[in-house]
Write a protein that holds these residues in place. Structure first.
Motif, PDB file in Angstrom:
ATOM      1  N   UNK A 173       0.857  -1.186   0.000  1.00  0.00           N
ATOM      2  CA  UNK A 173       0.000   0.000   0.000  1.00  0.00           C
ATOM      3  C   UNK A 173       0.891   1.232   0.000  1.00  0.00           C
ATOM      4  N   UNK A 174       0.876   2.042  -1.076  1.00  0.00           N
ATOM      5  CA  UNK A 174       1.728   3.241  -1.137  1.00  0.00           C
ATOM      6  C   UNK A 174       1.157   4.378  -0.308  1.00  0.00           C
ATOM      7  N   UNK A 175       0.968   4.107   0.960  1.00  0.00           N
ATOM      8  CA  UNK A 175       0.289   5.026   1.856  1.00  0.00           C
ATOM      9  C   UNK A 175       0.797   4.771   3.262  1.00  0.00           C
ATOM     10  N   UNK A 176       0.391   5.610   4.232  1.00  0.00           N
ATOM     11  CA  UNK A 176       0.811   5.354   5.604  1.00  0.00           C
ATOM     12  C   UNK A 176      -0.330   4.808   6.464  1.00  0.00           C
ATOM     13  N   UNK A 177      -1.486   4.528   5.843  1.00  0.00           N
ATOM     14  CA  UNK A 177      -2.575   3.834   6.528  1.00  0.00           C
ATOM     15  C   UNK A 177      -3.439   3.133   5.491  1.00  0.00           C
ATOM     16  N   UNK A 178      -4.375   2.328   5.962  1.00  0.00           N
ATOM     17  CA  UNK A 178      -5.227   1.532   5.072  1.00  0.00           C
ATOM     18  C   UNK A 178      -6.388   2.376   4.566  1.00  0.00           C
ATOM     19  N   UNK A 179      -6.153   3.094   3.507  1.00  0.00           N
ATOM     20  CA  UNK A 179      -7.178   3.936   2.920  1.00  0.00           C
ATOM     21  C   UNK A 179      -7.927   3.157   1.842  1.00  0.00           C
ATOM     22  N   UNK A 180      -9.110   3.636   1.497  1.00  0.00           N
ATOM     23  CA  UNK A 180      -9.987   2.893   0.601  1.00  0.00           C
ATOM     24  C   UNK A 180      -9.441   2.821  -0.827  1.00  0.00           C
ATOM     25  N   UNK A 181      -8.992   3.937  -1.365  1.00  0.00           N
ATOM     26  CA  UNK A 181      -8.557   3.967  -2.765  1.00  0.00           C
ATOM     27  C   UNK A 181      -7.416   2.996  -3.065  1.00  0.00           C
ATOM     28  N   UNK A 182      -6.305   3.009  -2.299  1.00  0.00           N
ATOM     29  CA  UNK A 182      -5.243   2.041  -2.589  1.00  0.00           C
ATOM     30  C   UNK A 182      -5.657   0.597  -2.369  1.00  0.00           C
ATOM     31  N   UNK A 183      -6.559   0.341  -1.430  1.00  0.00           N
ATOM     32  CA  UNK A 183      -7.028  -1.025  -1.203  1.00  0.00           C
ATOM     33  C   UNK A 183      -7.836  -1.530  -2.394  1.00  0.00           C
ATOM     34  N   UNK A 184      -8.665  -0.671  -2.956  1.00  0.00           N
ATOM     35  CA  UNK A 184      -9.440  -1.071  -4.134  1.00  0.00           C
ATOM     36  C   UNK A 184      -8.522  -1.356  -5.316  1.00  0.00           C
ATOM     37  N   UNK A 185      -7.440  -0.590  -5.435  1.00  0.00           N
ATOM     38  CA  UNK A 185      -6.497  -0.818  -6.531  1.00  0.00           C
ATOM     39  C   UNK A 185      -5.763  -2.150  -6.379  1.00  0.00           C
ATOM     40  N   UNK A 186      -5.552  -2.597  -5.136  1.00  0.00           N
ATOM     41  CA  UNK A 186      -4.844  -3.857  -4.900  1.00  0.00           C
ATOM     42  C   UNK A 186      -5.720  -5.079  -5.114  1.00  0.00           C
TER      43      UNK A 186
END
Length: 312
Positions: A173-186
């Motif tokens: 996840x290219x983020x510092x927390x579990x956000x919705x947008x990057x999770x949907x992309x994965x």
């Protein structure tokens, strides 16, 4: 979620930077901002609870906003700091889901409480003689409880939909927390239903309170323009200045972060926007509401004097 459908048991949070020197600097920055957020908002809560002059609906709402801001920052920042200290980037699948759920709850609560505060200002300026009868503690409590229920139901919906997705390989996840947008992309599942809920039900949860705020300020502006004395009109509108500043800061980052086409999202911009609404806004709220508020400054001064009496 049906765990058998997914080969991913944990995610890796890349954070804000991969450069060791930058990571040290960002760790200190995050720590300072988090401590400022917690201490500032707890001081606001303490000042309001101990100041008899502040036992009004407006400050009751501000207490709730400060509490939500502390919880909001505590959902993401401690995990970032812990991962840095332990030298890991991992977050378990269940931990990611739980973090996402509480993020949804506290984002929604910020949204709802700001709307309640806008209504409070509308009644105070447009119907000052009826303020005591219209803006009662019972109504405030009802609005806040309704906000908590709605926020939890909305978060539960999006969390359950996300939990139905499968994650087959990539877990970065290219983020510092579990956000919705990057999770949907994965996800390797069909995410059309998730995206549909974001742009319909999710948008309604954000847009409806925002529309109420806009309508309140339209009426407030009209009422201020009708005041014969420019000084009196400015004084009335200045009581909304703090709330208006927080509204612009909060909604500006939320809209830029979530209500753009998926193709326009970039990792850097998403992270920058997330830092704004998860850390900067909760940190600034106590300063915004206290610096221009005479009663608030007096209550804070009283609390600090009691806790740290001057030595003679």
């Amino acid at each position: 979620m049906n765990v058998n459908q997914s080969s991913v048991s944990e995610f890796l949070l890349l954070g804000l930077s991969r450069q060791p020197q930058q990571q040290q600097l960002l760790f200190l920055l995050f720590l300072i901002m988090y401590l400022a957020t917690v201490l500032g908002n707890l001081l606001i809560i303490l000042a309001i609870s101990t100041g008899s002059r502040l036992h009004t609906p407006m400050y009751f709402c501000l207490t709730n906003l400060s509490f939500v801001d502390v919880c909001f920052s505590s959902t993401t920042v401690p995990k970032v700091l812990t991962n840095h200290i332990l030298g890991t980037q991992a977050i378990s699948f269940s931990g990611c889901v739980i973090q996402f759920y509480f993020l949804c709850v506290f984002v929604d609560m910020d949204n709802f409480v700001l709307a309640v505060m806008a209504y409070d200002r509308f009644v105070a300026i447009c119907h000052p003689l009826d303020y005591i009868t219209k803006m009662t503690y019972q109504l405030c409590a009802l609005l806040v409880v309704g906000s908590w229920v709605t926020a939890n139901l909305n978060a539960l919906l999006h969390t359950l939909l996300m939990a139905q997705l499968s994650f087959c390989g990539d877990n970065i996840i290219p983020h510092f927390f579990c956000d919705l947008t990057p999770l949907l992309k994965l996800s390797c599942s069909d995410t059309h239903l998730n995206e549909l809920m974001i742009y319909t039900e999710g948008a309604a949860v954000i847009v409806t309170p925002f529309a109420c705020i806009l309508i309140s300020y339209i009426y407030i502006t009209y009422a201020v323009l009708r005041v014969s004395s420019p000084k009196g009109g400015w004084k009335a509108f200045s009581t909304c200045g703090s709330h208006l500043a927080v509204v612009c800061l909060f909604y500006g980052t939320i809209i830029a972060e979530y209500f753009n086409p998926s193709s326009s999202h970039s990792a850097g911009r998403d992270v920058a926007g997330a830092v704004m609404y998860t850390m900067v806004t909760p940190m600034l709220n106590p300063f915004i509401y206290s610096l221009r508020n005479r009663d608030m400054k007096g209550a804070l001064r009283k609390v600090l004097t009691i806790r740290f009496p001057s030595k003679r």
